[in-house]
Design a protein around this motif. Structure first.
Motif, PDB file in Angstrom:
ATOM      1  N   SER A   3       9.093   4.943   0.993  1.00 59.44           N
ATOM      2  CA  SER A   3       8.081   4.815   1.924  1.00 59.44           C
ATOM      3  C   SER A   3       7.252   3.664   1.724  1.00 59.44           C
ATOM      4  CB  SER A   3       7.300   6.193   0.574  1.00 59.44           C
ATOM      5  OG  SER A   3       6.643   5.549  -0.448  1.00 59.44           O
ATOM      6  N   LYS A   4       6.296   3.457   2.411  1.00 59.86           N
ATOM      7  CA  LYS A   4       5.847   2.097   2.484  1.00 59.86           C
ATOM      8  C   LYS A   4       4.971   1.571   1.101  1.00 59.86           C
ATOM      9  CE  LYS A   4       3.469   1.937   7.135  1.00 59.86           C
ATOM     10  NZ  LYS A   4       1.844   2.456   7.674  1.00 59.86           N
ATOM     11  N   ARG A   5       4.807   2.370   0.442  1.00 62.68           N
ATOM     12  CA  ARG A   5       4.556   2.309  -0.892  1.00 62.68           C
ATOM     13  C   ARG A   5       4.698   1.970  -1.699  1.00 62.68           C
ATOM     14  NH1 ARG A   5       1.209   5.199  -5.421  1.00 62.68           N
ATOM     15  NH2 ARG A   5       1.047   4.119  -6.480  1.00 62.68           N
ATOM     16  N   LYS A   6       6.527   2.249  -1.311  1.00 66.03           N
ATOM     17  CA  LYS A   6       7.858   1.762  -2.888  1.00 66.03           C
ATOM     18  C   LYS A   6       7.746   0.676  -2.261  1.00 66.03           C
ATOM     19  CE  LYS A   6       9.246   6.402  -4.162  1.00 66.03           C
ATOM     20  NZ  LYS A   6      10.821   7.394  -4.351  1.00 66.03           N
ATOM     21  N   LEU A   7       7.914   0.351  -0.939  1.00 67.03           N
ATOM     22  CA  LEU A   7       8.484  -0.943  -0.859  1.00 67.03           C
ATOM     23  C   LEU A   7       7.019  -2.051  -0.580  1.00 67.03           C
ATOM     24  CD1 LEU A   7      10.034  -2.969   1.590  1.00 67.03           C
ATOM     25  CD2 LEU A   7       9.024  -2.148   3.311  1.00 67.03           C
ATOM     26  N   ALA A   8       6.042  -2.095  -0.359  1.00 66.47           N
ATOM     27  CA  ALA A   8       4.879  -3.257  -1.307  1.00 66.47           C
ATOM     28  C   ALA A   8       5.149  -2.864  -2.581  1.00 66.47           C
ATOM     29  CB  ALA A   8       3.526  -2.124  -0.846  1.00 66.47           C
ATOM     30  N   ASN A   9       5.611  -2.276  -3.481  1.00 63.94           N
ATOM     31  CA  ASN A   9       5.452  -2.062  -4.710  1.00 63.94           C
ATOM     32  C   ASN A   9       7.034  -3.393  -5.041  1.00 63.94           C
ATOM     33  OD1 ASN A   9       3.460  -0.953  -6.239  1.00 63.94           O
ATOM     34  ND2 ASN A   9       4.072   0.869  -6.296  1.00 63.94           N
ATOM     35  N   ALA A  10       8.184  -3.086  -4.339  1.00 61.25           N
ATOM     36  CA  ALA A  10       8.910  -4.005  -4.563  1.00 61.25           C
ATOM     37  C   ALA A  10       8.773  -5.033  -4.384  1.00 61.25           C
ATOM     38  CB  ALA A  10      10.159  -3.180  -3.315  1.00 61.25           C
ATOM     39  N   ILE A  11       7.993  -5.202  -2.844  1.00 61.96           N
ATOM     40  CA  ILE A  11       7.597  -7.226  -3.188  1.00 61.96           C
ATOM     41  C   ILE A  11       6.605  -7.014  -3.957  1.00 61.96           C
ATOM     42  CG2 ILE A  11       6.098  -7.773  -1.099  1.00 61.96           C
ATOM     43  CD1 ILE A  11       7.059  -6.402   0.963  1.00 61.96           C
ATOM     44  N   THR A  63      -8.549  -8.126  -2.777  1.00 63.86           N
ATOM     45  CA  THR A  63      -9.180  -8.761  -1.377  1.00 63.86           C
ATOM     46  C   THR A  63      -9.580  -7.184  -0.137  1.00 63.86           C
ATOM     47  OG1 THR A  63      -7.323  -8.862   0.075  1.00 63.86           O
ATOM     48  CG2 THR A  63      -8.000 -11.108  -1.097  1.00 63.86           C
ATOM     49  N   ARG A  64      -9.144  -6.174   0.090  1.00 59.15           N
ATOM     50  CA  ARG A  64      -9.439  -5.427   0.761  1.00 59.15           C
ATOM     51  C   ARG A  64      -8.954  -5.703   1.990  1.00 59.15           C
ATOM     52  NH1 ARG A  64     -15.231  -2.819  -0.362  1.00 59.15           N
ATOM     53  NH2 ARG A  64     -14.001  -1.057   0.696  1.00 59.15           N
ATOM     54  N   VAL A  65      -8.176  -6.386   2.213  1.00 57.16           N
ATOM     55  CA  VAL A  65      -7.106  -5.991   3.087  1.00 57.16           C
ATOM     56  C   VAL A  65      -6.702  -4.920   3.907  1.00 57.16           C
ATOM     57  CG1 VAL A  65      -5.849  -7.494   4.847  1.00 57.16           C
ATOM     58  CG2 VAL A  65      -6.970  -8.904   2.977  1.00 57.16           C
ATOM     59  N   ILE A  66      -7.385  -4.980   5.167  1.00 55.93           N
ATOM     60  CA  ILE A  66      -6.943  -3.107   5.794  1.00 55.93           C
ATOM     61  C   ILE A  66      -4.874  -3.420   5.572  1.00 55.93           C
ATOM     62  CG2 ILE A  66      -7.288  -2.348   7.214  1.00 55.93           C
ATOM     63  CD1 ILE A  66      -9.519  -2.000   6.421  1.00 55.93           C
ATOM     64  N   TRP A  67      -4.336  -4.050   6.325  1.00 56.90           N
ATOM     65  CA  TRP A  67      -2.901  -3.831   6.533  1.00 56.90           C
ATOM     66  C   TRP A  67      -2.564  -3.568   4.888  1.00 56.90           C
ATOM     67  CZ3 TRP A  67       0.232  -7.456   4.540  1.00 56.90           C
ATOM     68  CH2 TRP A  67       0.170  -9.236   3.934  1.00 56.90           C
ATOM     69  N   ILE A  68      -3.031  -4.819   3.886  1.00 61.30           N
ATOM     70  CA  ILE A  68      -2.278  -3.978   2.738  1.00 61.30           C
ATOM     71  C   ILE A  68      -2.882  -2.781   2.523  1.00 61.30           C
ATOM     72  CG2 ILE A  68      -2.461  -5.043   0.040  1.00 61.30           C
ATOM     73  CD1 ILE A  68      -2.911  -7.710   1.230  1.00 61.30           C
ATOM     74  N   GLU A  69      -4.282  -2.113   2.724  1.00 64.40           N
ATOM     75  CA  GLU A  69      -4.786  -0.442   1.849  1.00 64.40           C
ATOM     76  C   GLU A  69      -3.598  -0.368   2.302  1.00 64.40           C
ATOM     77  OE1 GLU A  69      -8.738   0.224   2.720  1.00 64.40           O
ATOM     78  OE2 GLU A  69      -9.024  -1.448   2.387  1.00 64.40           O
ATOM     79  N   ASP A  70      -2.940  -0.112   4.154  1.00 65.38           N
ATOM     80  CA  ASP A  70      -2.401   0.815   4.649  1.00 65.38           C
ATOM     81  C   ASP A  70      -1.447   0.847   4.015  1.00 65.38           C
ATOM     82  OD1 ASP A  70      -4.147   1.436   5.899  1.00 65.38           O
ATOM     83  OD2 ASP A  70      -3.748  -0.123   8.301  1.00 65.38           O
ATOM     84  N   LEU A  71      -0.343  -0.370   3.620  1.00 66.67           N
ATOM     85  CA  LEU A  71       1.192  -0.934   3.045  1.00 66.67           C
ATOM     86  C   LEU A  71       1.106   0.330   1.530  1.00 66.67           C
ATOM     87  CD1 LEU A  71       3.540  -1.856   3.210  1.00 66.67           C
ATOM     88  CD2 LEU A  71       2.955  -4.044   1.987  1.00 66.67           C
ATOM     89  N   PHE A  72      -0.113   0.462   0.961  1.00 66.91           N
ATOM     90  CA  PHE A  72       0.121   0.473   0.215  1.00 66.91           C
ATOM     91  C   PHE A  72      -0.394   2.376   0.023  1.00 66.91           C
ATOM     92  CE2 PHE A  72       0.375  -3.193  -2.473  1.00 66.91           C
ATOM     93  CZ  PHE A  72       1.257  -2.922  -2.540  1.00 66.91           C
ATOM     94  N   GLY A  73      -1.168   2.839   1.035  1.00 65.49           N
ATOM     95  CA  GLY A  73      -1.734   4.200   1.248  1.00 65.49           C
ATOM     96  C   GLY A  73      -2.500   4.658   0.421  1.00 65.49           C
ATOM     97  N   GLY A  74      -3.339   3.473   0.579  1.00 71.94           N
ATOM     98  CA  GLY A  74      -5.037   3.558   0.382  1.00 71.94           C
ATOM     99  C   GLY A  74      -5.041   2.681  -0.812  1.00 71.94           C
ATOM    100  N   LEU A  75      -7.486   2.561  -0.794  1.00 77.38           N
ATOM    101  CA  LEU A  75      -7.442   1.750  -1.259  1.00 77.38           C
ATOM    102  C   LEU A  75      -7.239   1.641  -2.928  1.00 77.38           C
ATOM    103  CD1 LEU A  75      -9.134  -0.790  -1.951  1.00 77.38           C
ATOM    104  CD2 LEU A  75     -11.559   0.159  -1.035  1.00 77.38           C
ATOM    105  N   ASP A  76      -7.133   3.743  -3.289  1.00 78.16           N
ATOM    106  CA  ASP A  76      -7.235   4.135  -4.475  1.00 78.16           C
ATOM    107  C   ASP A  76      -5.643   2.985  -5.725  1.00 78.16           C
ATOM    108  OD1 ASP A  76      -6.097   5.400  -3.172  1.00 78.16           O
ATOM    109  OD2 ASP A  76      -6.315   7.259  -4.793  1.00 78.16           O
ATOM    110  N   LYS A  77      -4.687   3.077  -4.144  1.00 79.22           N
ATOM    111  CA  LYS A  77      -3.698   2.390  -4.913  1.00 79.22           C
ATOM    112  C   LYS A  77      -3.248   1.197  -4.525  1.00 79.22           C
ATOM    113  CE  LYS A  77      -1.286   6.927  -3.584  1.00 79.22           C
ATOM    114  NZ  LYS A  77      -3.171   7.416  -2.189  1.00 79.22           N
ATOM    115  N   VAL A  78      -4.172   0.594  -4.148  1.00 78.34           N
ATOM    116  CA  VAL A  78      -3.616  -1.004  -3.744  1.00 78.34           C
ATOM    117  C   VAL A  78      -4.572  -1.175  -5.388  1.00 78.34           C
ATOM    118  CG1 VAL A  78      -5.060  -2.795  -2.919  1.00 78.34           C
ATOM    119  CG2 VAL A  78      -3.957  -1.403  -1.336  1.00 78.34           C
ATOM    120  N   TYR A  79      -5.284  -0.732  -6.109  1.00 75.67           N
ATOM    121  CA  TYR A  79      -6.063  -1.068  -6.964  1.00 75.67           C
ATOM    122  C   TYR A  79      -5.558  -0.809  -8.227  1.00 75.67           C
ATOM    123  CZ  TYR A  79     -10.521  -2.746  -4.500  1.00 75.67           C
ATOM    124  OH  TYR A  79     -11.560  -3.853  -4.403  1.00 75.67           O
ATOM    125  N   GLN A  80      -4.950  -0.022  -8.214  1.00 80.61           N
ATOM    126  CA  GLN A  80      -3.918   1.074  -8.999  1.00 80.61           C
ATOM    127  C   GLN A  80      -2.605  -0.374  -9.603  1.00 80.61           C
ATOM    128  OE1 GLN A  80      -2.134   4.556  -8.337  1.00 80.61           O
ATOM    129  NE2 GLN A  80      -4.472   5.313  -9.339  1.00 80.61           N
TER     130      GLN A  80
END
Length: 132
Positions: A3-11, A63-80
């Motif tokens: 998933s995108k979120r697992k990829l983002a966390n791995a990065i 920073t609330r960048v849109i593509w980062i939010e999309d990668l994590f699956g939402g702003l709440d997950k980015v902030y977590q």
């Protein structure tokens, strides 16, 4: 498929680990010249580098960048992830000066205290030393 979120966390969690081989390639020669305990020095250096990278990544995540939010699956997950990375970075950066001071503990406790709490008899220099 990953998933995108697992990829983002791995990065996010993998980037600081990539710093270890780079640190090893720039092998600090001064450690042996001073004949210090290498374990404290090496773990301190690696913790400082990884903590700095994680702190930088936590700032990027806030920073609330849109593509980062999309990668994590939402702003709440980015902030977590931002919160988790920030906590880990804090403790890694905190470990850095503690390990550097701890190398003196068996031989000279006074030197360890002086290293942990430097006094230069000028407030501006003292505050700068304590801040780093």
């Amino acid at each position: 498929m990953i998933s995108k979120r697992k990829l983002a966390n791995a990065i996010i969690y993998g980037l600081p680990i990539l710093a270890i081989p780079l640190w090893a390639l720039s092998y600090p020669e001064t450690t042996f010249r001073h004949n210090l305990k290498p374990w404290f020095i090496y773990t301190s250096q690696v913790a400082g580098i990884m903590g700095f990278i994680m702190y930088s990544l936590s700032l990027v995540l806030s920073t609330r960048v849109i593509w980062i939010e999309d990668l994590f699956g939402g702003l709440d997950k980015v902030y977590q992830t931002h919160h988790s990375i920030g906590k880990i970075a804090f403790f890694l950066i905190l470990y850095h000066p503690i390990a550097l001071a701890a190398r003196w503990v068996p031989q000279d406790v006074g030197k360890a205290l002086q290293y942990a709490f430097p006094t230069h008899h000028r407030l501006a220099i003292d505050l700068g030393s304590w801040a780093t």
